[in-house]
Design an enzyme around this catalytic site. Structure first.
Site, PDB file in Angstrom:
ATOM      1  N   CYS A 232     -10.909   3.737   0.029  1.00 46.86           N
ATOM      2  CA  CYS A 232      -9.470   3.887   0.274  1.00 46.86           C
ATOM      3  C   CYS A 232      -9.174   3.079   1.527  1.00 46.86           C
ATOM      4  CB  CYS A 232      -9.136   5.359   0.487  1.00 46.86           C
ATOM      5  SG  CYS A 232      -7.467   5.644   1.116  1.00 46.86           S
TER       6      CYS A 232
ATOM      7  N   TYR B 165      -0.540   8.441  -2.643  1.00 51.39           N
ATOM      8  CA  TYR B 165      -0.482   8.084  -4.070  1.00 51.39           C
ATOM      9  C   TYR B 165      -1.607   8.806  -4.834  1.00 51.39           C
ATOM     10  CZ  TYR B 165       2.714   3.996  -3.643  1.00 51.39           C
ATOM     11  OH  TYR B 165       3.785   3.163  -3.450  1.00 51.39           O
ATOM     12  N   GLY B 166      -2.713   9.062  -4.128  1.00 50.83           N
ATOM     13  CA  GLY B 166      -3.928   9.583  -4.763  1.00 50.83           C
ATOM     14  C   GLY B 166      -3.754  10.908  -5.467  1.00 50.83           C
TER      15      GLY B 166
ATOM     16  N   HIS C 269      -7.027   3.346   3.764  1.00 51.31           N
ATOM     17  CA  HIS C 269      -6.684   4.105   4.979  1.00 51.31           C
ATOM     18  C   HIS C 269      -7.935   4.443   5.797  1.00 51.31           C
ATOM     19  CE1 HIS C 269      -2.760   4.756   3.091  1.00 51.31           C
ATOM     20  NE2 HIS C 269      -2.334   5.327   4.202  1.00 51.31           N
TER      21      HIS C 269
ATOM     22  N   CYS D 144      -4.482  -1.335  -1.901  1.00 50.37           N
ATOM     23  CA  CYS D 144      -4.601   0.109  -2.126  1.00 50.37           C
ATOM     24  C   CYS D 144      -5.499   0.311  -3.343  1.00 50.37           C
ATOM     25  CB  CYS D 144      -3.204   0.672  -2.389  1.00 50.37           C
ATOM     26  SG  CYS D 144      -3.166   2.423  -2.806  1.00 50.37           S
ATOM     27  N   ASN D 145      -6.604   1.011  -3.139  1.00 52.63           N
ATOM     28  CA  ASN D 145      -7.521   1.261  -4.262  1.00 52.63           C
ATOM     29  C   ASN D 145      -6.846   2.081  -5.360  1.00 52.63           C
ATOM     30  OD1 ASN D 145     -10.623   0.698  -3.234  1.00 52.63           O
ATOM     31  ND2 ASN D 145      -9.247   1.207  -1.568  1.00 52.63           N
ATOM     32  N   THR D 146      -6.041   3.050  -4.931  1.00 46.90           N
ATOM     33  CA  THR D 146      -5.405   3.935  -5.908  1.00 46.90           C
ATOM     34  C   THR D 146      -4.400   3.168  -6.769  1.00 46.90           C
ATOM     35  OG1 THR D 146      -5.598   5.635  -4.196  1.00 46.90           O
ATOM     36  CG2 THR D 146      -4.276   6.186  -6.129  1.00 46.90           C
TER      37      THR D 146
ATOM     38  N   ASP E  65       0.864  -1.181   0.000  1.00 43.60           N
ATOM     39  CA  ASP E  65       0.000   0.000   0.000  1.00 43.60           C
ATOM     40  C   ASP E  65       0.900   1.231   0.000  1.00 43.60           C
ATOM     41  OD1 ASP E  65      -2.377   1.608   0.333  1.00 43.60           O
ATOM     42  OD2 ASP E  65      -1.889   1.811   2.455  1.00 43.60           O
TER      43      ASP E  65
HETATM   44  N1  DGL Z   1      -4.673   3.265   0.794  1.00 35.00           N
HETATM   45  C1  DGL Z   1      -4.696   3.964  -0.465  1.00 35.00           C
HETATM   46  C2  DGL Z   1      -6.001   3.653  -1.187  1.00 35.00           C
HETATM   47  O1  DGL Z   1      -6.630   2.650  -0.892  1.00 35.00           O
HETATM   48  C3  DGL Z   1      -4.393   5.398  -0.218  1.00 35.00           C
HETATM   49  C4  DGL Z   1      -3.964   6.108  -1.442  1.00 35.00           C
HETATM   50  C5  DGL Z   1      -3.100   7.286  -1.239  1.00 35.00           C
HETATM   51  O2  DGL Z   1      -1.966   7.111  -0.783  1.00 35.00           O
HETATM   52  O3  DGL Z   1      -3.543   8.371  -1.610  1.00 35.00           O
HETATM   53  O4  DGL Z   1      -6.415   4.334  -2.090  1.00 35.00           O
END
Ligand code: DGL
Length: 259
Positions: A181, A42-43, A183, A73-75, A10
């Site tokens: 997300c 990451y988003g 988080h 991680c969805n992103t 992630d």
């Molecule tokens: N845990 C990441 C997700 O599921 C967070 C992405 C990020 O770092 O912006 O999207």
């Protein structure tokens, strides 16, 4: 049978909310988790950057012997899973916002999705959500700032932001809110003070853990019954902050290291 670890990565500590479910469903499996906290969020990065970072984590997990990789991680999933699947031989589990369960559940015909900018702008999300847009109204909200708060470990600081993001969706009449997300489940207690109990908050931890189990069975790569599982977390961020966050996972011994 294969005692090699499950690899999980992630942009930071968020995927530990998925790790927790995986550990419950697959208690005999060892895990290696990469928290790329230095590069979070990451988003807010471009698809090319997210792809490059996802490749680095994947390569490291493979070097460390991962038999399957969970992109927690969805992103990272919505921006890179196609590329990862095409370029690495290992099986992958990805996670994307649970639009379908929310669309099936809703009585008001309105659902909310809280996710990062990178997820909501991705082709994968657009394609998935398009399938439901005819039958339900989807209210998307970017959770700006939430990932950074979770990474800092100071969850209560999310209250004003969550009040703003969630109230917009509640006022629009949604009865299901998807946490898009990994988080965000860390903030569920704060959210429950804002969201009425008539609204369902959906996260994907359980189904992703089940999917991981099914794939492990399908590939016949589950650990031996006698395996003494070990759990390792490698972070590119601060080890002290990580230690404070994982102290929430009682009774689990993590070996910590640098990524
Ligand atoms: N845990 C990441 C997700 O599921 C967070 C992405 C990020 O770092 O912006 O999207």
């Amino acid at each position: 049978m294969n005692n090699q670890p499950i690899g999980i990565f992630d942009s930071g500590v968020g995927g530990l909310t998925i790790w927790q479910h995986i550990n419950e469903v697959l208690p005999k499996e060892s895990t290696i988790y990469i928290a790329d906290s230095i590069n979070a969020p990451y988003g807010e990065k471009s698809t090319a950057e997210i792809k490059a970072l996802s490749i680095l984590s994947t390569e490291r997990l493979l070097e460390l012997g991962a038999k399957i990789i969970v992109v927690a991680c969805n992103t990272a999933t919505t921006n890179s899973i196609k590329h990862l699947r095409a370029n690495f031989k290992v099986p992958f589990v990805g996670i994307e916002p649970a639009t379908k369960p929310a669309a099936i559940n809703t009585k008001t015909g309105k659902i909310g999705i809280l996710a990062t900018k990178g997820t909501l702008a991705s082709e994968l999300f657009l394609n998935t959500s398009k399938q439901f847009r005819g039958s339900v109204e989807i209210f998307e909200t970017i959770g700006t700032g939430l990932v950074q708060i979770v990474e800092s470990g100071r969850f209560s600081e999310a209250t004003p932001l969550l009040k703003d993001y969630l109230t917009r969706m509640i006022d629009a009449g949604v009865d299901n809110i998807v946490l898009g997300c990994t988080h965000y489940p860390f903030l569920k207690d704060v959210m429950k003070e804002i969201v009425p109990s008539s609204i369902t908050i959906i996260d994907s931890g359980q189904p992703i853990a089940q999917r991981t189990k099914n794939l492990i069975n399908e590939y016949q790569i589950h650990a031996y019954e006698a395996n003494q599982p070990e759990h390792q977390i490698l972070t590119s961020g601060n080890l002290e902050t990580l230690s404070a966050i994982i102290s929430r996972f009682h009774n689990v011994k993590f070996h910590l290291g640098k990524f």
